[in-house]
Scaffold this motif. Structure first.
Motif, PDB file in Angstrom:
ATOM      1  N   HIS A   1       0.788   2.674 -10.537  1.00 29.97           N
ATOM      2  CA  HIS A   1       0.563   1.915 -11.782  1.00 29.97           C
ATOM      3  C   HIS A   1       0.749   2.386 -13.046  1.00 29.97           C
ATOM      4  O   HIS A   1       1.317   1.736 -14.206  1.00 29.97           O
ATOM      5  N   PHE A   2       0.101   2.682 -13.572  1.00 26.73           N
ATOM      6  CA  PHE A   2       0.103   3.678 -14.623  1.00 26.73           C
ATOM      7  C   PHE A   2       0.888   5.312 -14.977  1.00 26.73           C
ATOM      8  O   PHE A   2       1.443   5.043 -16.356  1.00 26.73           O
ATOM      9  N   VAL A   3       1.898   5.145 -13.836  1.00 23.42           N
ATOM     10  CA  VAL A   3       2.450   5.597 -14.262  1.00 23.42           C
ATOM     11  C   VAL A   3       4.022   5.432 -14.775  1.00 23.42           C
ATOM     12  O   VAL A   3       4.502   5.488 -15.259  1.00 23.42           O
ATOM     13  N   HIS A   4       4.043   3.841 -14.120  1.00 20.73           N
ATOM     14  CA  HIS A   4       5.097   3.197 -14.564  1.00 20.73           C
ATOM     15  C   HIS A   4       4.599   2.968 -16.147  1.00 20.73           C
ATOM     16  O   HIS A   4       5.544   2.735 -16.915  1.00 20.73           O
ATOM     17  N   SER A   5       3.373   2.804 -16.139  1.00 16.60           N
ATOM     18  CA  SER A   5       3.090   2.129 -17.612  1.00 16.60           C
ATOM     19  C   SER A   5       4.178   3.343 -18.121  1.00 16.60           C
ATOM     20  O   SER A   5       4.125   3.483 -19.697  1.00 16.60           O
TER      21      SER A   5
ATOM     22  N   PHE B   1      -8.375   2.562  -6.743  1.00 19.52           N
ATOM     23  CA  PHE B   1      -7.780   4.628  -6.366  1.00 19.52           C
ATOM     24  C   PHE B   1      -7.943   4.470  -5.302  1.00 19.52           C
ATOM     25  O   PHE B   1      -8.692   3.972  -4.745  1.00 19.52           O
ATOM     26  N   VAL B   2      -7.225   4.668  -5.101  1.00 22.77           N
ATOM     27  CA  VAL B   2      -7.790   5.842  -3.457  1.00 22.77           C
ATOM     28  C   VAL B   2      -7.298   7.256  -3.142  1.00 22.77           C
ATOM     29  O   VAL B   2      -6.878   8.118  -4.092  1.00 22.77           O
ATOM     30  N   ALA B   3      -9.389   7.940  -3.301  1.00 24.54           N
ATOM     31  CA  ALA B   3      -8.949   9.396  -3.419  1.00 24.54           C
ATOM     32  C   ALA B   3      -8.273  10.314  -2.176  1.00 24.54           C
ATOM     33  O   ALA B   3      -8.151  11.335  -2.608  1.00 24.54           O
ATOM     34  N   GLU B   4      -8.296   9.222  -1.046  1.00 23.69           N
ATOM     35  CA  GLU B   4      -7.484  10.571  -0.225  1.00 23.69           C
ATOM     36  C   GLU B   4      -6.234  10.512   0.018  1.00 23.69           C
ATOM     37  O   GLU B   4      -4.805  10.341  -0.684  1.00 23.69           O
ATOM     38  N   PRO B   5      -5.018  12.467   0.000  1.00 23.41           N
ATOM     39  CA  PRO B   5      -4.164  12.219  -0.190  1.00 23.41           C
ATOM     40  C   PRO B   5      -3.442  11.312   0.827  1.00 23.41           C
ATOM     41  O   PRO B   5      -3.651  11.058   1.504  1.00 23.41           O
ATOM     42  N   PRO B   6      -2.332  11.108  -0.141  1.00 26.69           N
ATOM     43  CA  PRO B   6      -0.975  10.450   0.991  1.00 26.69           C
ATOM     44  C   PRO B   6      -0.366  11.127   2.327  1.00 26.69           C
ATOM     45  O   PRO B   6      -0.355  11.979   2.683  1.00 26.69           O
ATOM     46  N   GLY B   7      -0.427  10.060   3.191  1.00 27.45           N
ATOM     47  CA  GLY B   7      -0.002  10.266   4.052  1.00 27.45           C
ATOM     48  C   GLY B   7       1.702  10.819   4.075  1.00 27.45           C
ATOM     49  O   GLY B   7       1.930  10.421   3.359  1.00 27.45           O
ATOM     50  N   PRO B   8       1.955  11.314   5.542  1.00 28.29           N
ATOM     51  CA  PRO B   8       3.364  11.531   6.128  1.00 28.29           C
ATOM     52  C   PRO B   8       4.416   9.844   5.160  1.00 28.29           C
ATOM     53  O   PRO B   8       5.657  10.826   5.112  1.00 28.29           O
ATOM     54  N   ASP B   9       3.934   9.228   5.433  1.00 28.45           N
ATOM     55  CA  ASP B   9       5.201   8.367   4.851  1.00 28.45           C
ATOM     56  C   ASP B   9       4.956   8.360   3.317  1.00 28.45           C
ATOM     57  O   ASP B   9       5.943   6.871   3.255  1.00 28.45           O
ATOM     58  N   ALA B  10       4.666   8.565   2.605  1.00 27.24           N
ATOM     59  CA  ALA B  10       4.507   8.627   1.240  1.00 27.24           C
ATOM     60  C   ALA B  10       5.629   9.037   0.690  1.00 27.24           C
ATOM     61  O   ALA B  10       6.627   9.395   1.237  1.00 27.24           O
TER      62      ALA B  10
ATOM     63  N   PRO C   1       0.737  -1.339  -0.624  1.00 27.00           N
ATOM     64  CA  PRO C   1       0.474  -0.104   0.277  1.00 27.00           C
ATOM     65  C   PRO C   1       1.012   1.251  -0.190  1.00 27.00           C
ATOM     66  O   PRO C   1       0.405   2.404   0.062  1.00 27.00           O
ATOM     67  N   GLN C   2       2.081   0.731  -0.356  1.00 28.00           N
ATOM     68  CA  GLN C   2       3.023   2.240  -0.364  1.00 28.00           C
ATOM     69  C   GLN C   2       2.834   3.155  -1.256  1.00 28.00           C
ATOM     70  O   GLN C   2       2.017   3.241  -2.413  1.00 28.00           O
ATOM     71  N   ARG C   3       2.327   4.766  -0.731  1.00 31.81           N
ATOM     72  CA  ARG C   3       1.895   4.712  -1.976  1.00 31.81           C
ATOM     73  C   ARG C   3       2.900   6.036  -2.958  1.00 31.81           C
ATOM     74  O   ARG C   3       3.923   7.305  -1.311  1.00 31.81           O
ATOM     75  N   VAL C   4       2.608   7.160  -3.386  1.00 31.04           N
ATOM     76  CA  VAL C   4       3.036   8.375  -3.833  1.00 31.04           C
ATOM     77  C   VAL C   4       3.111   9.502  -3.764  1.00 31.04           C
ATOM     78  O   VAL C   4       1.830  10.011  -3.952  1.00 31.04           O
ATOM     79  N   ALA C   5       3.815  10.560  -3.636  1.00 33.24           N
ATOM     80  CA  ALA C   5       3.439  12.051  -3.261  1.00 33.24           C
ATOM     81  C   ALA C   5       4.002  12.639  -4.273  1.00 33.24           C
ATOM     82  O   ALA C   5       4.577  13.933  -4.263  1.00 33.24           O
ATOM     83  N   TYR C   6       2.763  12.625  -5.489  1.00 26.43           N
ATOM     84  CA  TYR C   6       2.660  13.313  -5.996  1.00 26.43           C
ATOM     85  C   TYR C   6       2.236  14.540  -6.700  1.00 26.43           C
ATOM     86  O   TYR C   6       1.488  15.557  -5.577  1.00 26.43           O
ATOM     87  N   ASP C   7       3.104  15.557  -7.288  1.00 28.01           N
ATOM     88  CA  ASP C   7       3.137  17.043  -7.005  1.00 28.01           C
ATOM     89  C   ASP C   7       2.307  17.667  -8.191  1.00 28.01           C
ATOM     90  O   ASP C   7       1.714  18.584  -8.295  1.00 28.01           O
ATOM     91  N   HIS C   8       1.198  16.908  -9.011  1.00 30.23           N
ATOM     92  CA  HIS C   8      -0.130  17.066  -9.427  1.00 30.23           C
ATOM     93  C   HIS C   8      -1.350  15.760  -9.998  1.00 30.23           C
ATOM     94  O   HIS C   8      -0.136  14.484 -10.060  1.00 30.23           O
ATOM     95  N   LEU C   9      -1.876  15.786  -9.612  1.00 33.23           N
ATOM     96  CA  LEU C   9      -3.228  14.845  -9.769  1.00 33.23           C
ATOM     97  C   LEU C   9      -4.261  15.513 -11.311  1.00 33.23           C
ATOM     98  O   LEU C   9      -4.689  15.927 -11.565  1.00 33.23           O
ATOM     99  N   PRO C  10      -4.054  14.025 -12.663  1.00 37.58           N
ATOM    100  CA  PRO C  10      -3.346  13.248 -12.972  1.00 37.58           C
ATOM    101  C   PRO C  10      -1.518  13.408 -12.278  1.00 37.58           C
ATOM    102  O   PRO C  10      -1.765  14.140 -13.294  1.00 37.58           O
ATOM    103  N   PRO C  11      -1.168  12.648 -12.059  1.00 38.40           N
ATOM    104  CA  PRO C  11       0.626  12.854 -12.484  1.00 38.40           C
ATOM    105  C   PRO C  11       1.435  12.381 -12.989  1.00 38.40           C
ATOM    106  O   PRO C  11       0.406  11.868 -14.429  1.00 38.40           O
ATOM    107  N   LEU C  12       2.004  12.458 -14.094  1.00 37.51           N
ATOM    108  CA  LEU C  12       3.440  12.688 -14.880  1.00 37.51           C
ATOM    109  C   LEU C  12       4.352  12.273 -14.922  1.00 37.51           C
ATOM    110  O   LEU C  12       5.276  12.207 -16.263  1.00 37.51           O
TER     111      LEU C  12
END
Length: 232
Positions: free
Chosen positions: A109-113, A214-223, A74-85
């Protein structure tokens, strides 16, 4: 239960595949796009070609470091834009050989694509439906290095992103969508690993019938920071 309504890819036998250029432990077969370099070819970081999106109004351009970190749910990334690029992403890519997902899917997953040269088309399900949704899906269905999914809460009706490039528009009829896709899909001057596999990985890695949610909530401090790189 099938969760996307258009193309369903048949996963290639994992034992017969080669490692991709991204260095992930997940095997995949590099494939090339016509006229865009050899399979799995990485971009020459010393080259400075003209930007293929020049002349397309409204394109956001960001340079993300190659070698972006892989994470696992469940590790998440703190993206700077949504959707990320671009940026850090999941170890497993989403299938991107013309798949049309009808449910939101875990973003990483889509960012890896996109790292592999794919274009990810997203839409706000509250604003794009019916004939408009069908028209957007027709742009993607069965076409290599394209993938589409809903992205709840995005700022515009449609957003189109490749690695380091993004176009946001208010209508599925906007002619810039096709221009953007033609400019960036599999482009070796943009994607870190153009031509690396976009095939399905099988249910052990990415279950297309029950894709990671999909996870709609903002990522936490461990992102993980979006700019995190392997070994960084």
């Amino acid at each position: 239960m099938v969760l996307f309504s258009r193309t369903r890819l048949v996963p290639t036998a994992l034992g017969a595949l080669l490692l991709t250029a991204c260095g992930t432990a997940v095997p995949g077969t590099p494939v090339g796009l016509p006229g865009q370099g050899g399979p799995g070819q990485t971009r020459d970081s010393d080259a400075a070609p003209s930007d293929p999106t020049d002349g397309i109004e409204g394109v956001l351009r960001i340079d993300y470091a190659h070698g972006s970190m892989h994470v696992d749910a469940p590790q998440r990334v703190a993206y700077d834009h949504l959707p990320p690029l671009g940026g850090a992403h999941d170890s497993f890519w989403a299938p991107c050989m013309g798949s049309v997902f009808t449910v939101p899917v875990r973003t990483e997953h889509f960012v890896h694509s996109m790292e592999h040269g794919a274009v990810w088309i997203t839409y706000d399900p509250e604003r794009v439906e019916g004939a408009d949704l069908d028209a957007l899906a027709d742009r993607v269905d069965g076409k290599p290095y394209l993938v589409m999914s809903p992205f709840p809460g995005q700022e515009t009706a449609v957003s189109v992103q490749s690695w380091g490039r993004q176009l946001r528009v208010d209508s599925v009829d906007d002619e810039r969508i096709d221009r953007f896709v033609a400019a960036v899909r599999g482009n070796p001057d943009l994607a870190p690993e153009p031509g690396a596999s976009c095939d399905g990985l099988g249910p052990d890695h990415f279950d297309e019938d029950n894709p990671p949610p999909f996870v709609a909530e903002p990522p936490g401090p461990d992102a993980v920071p979006v700019t995190a790189v392997q070994g960084g």
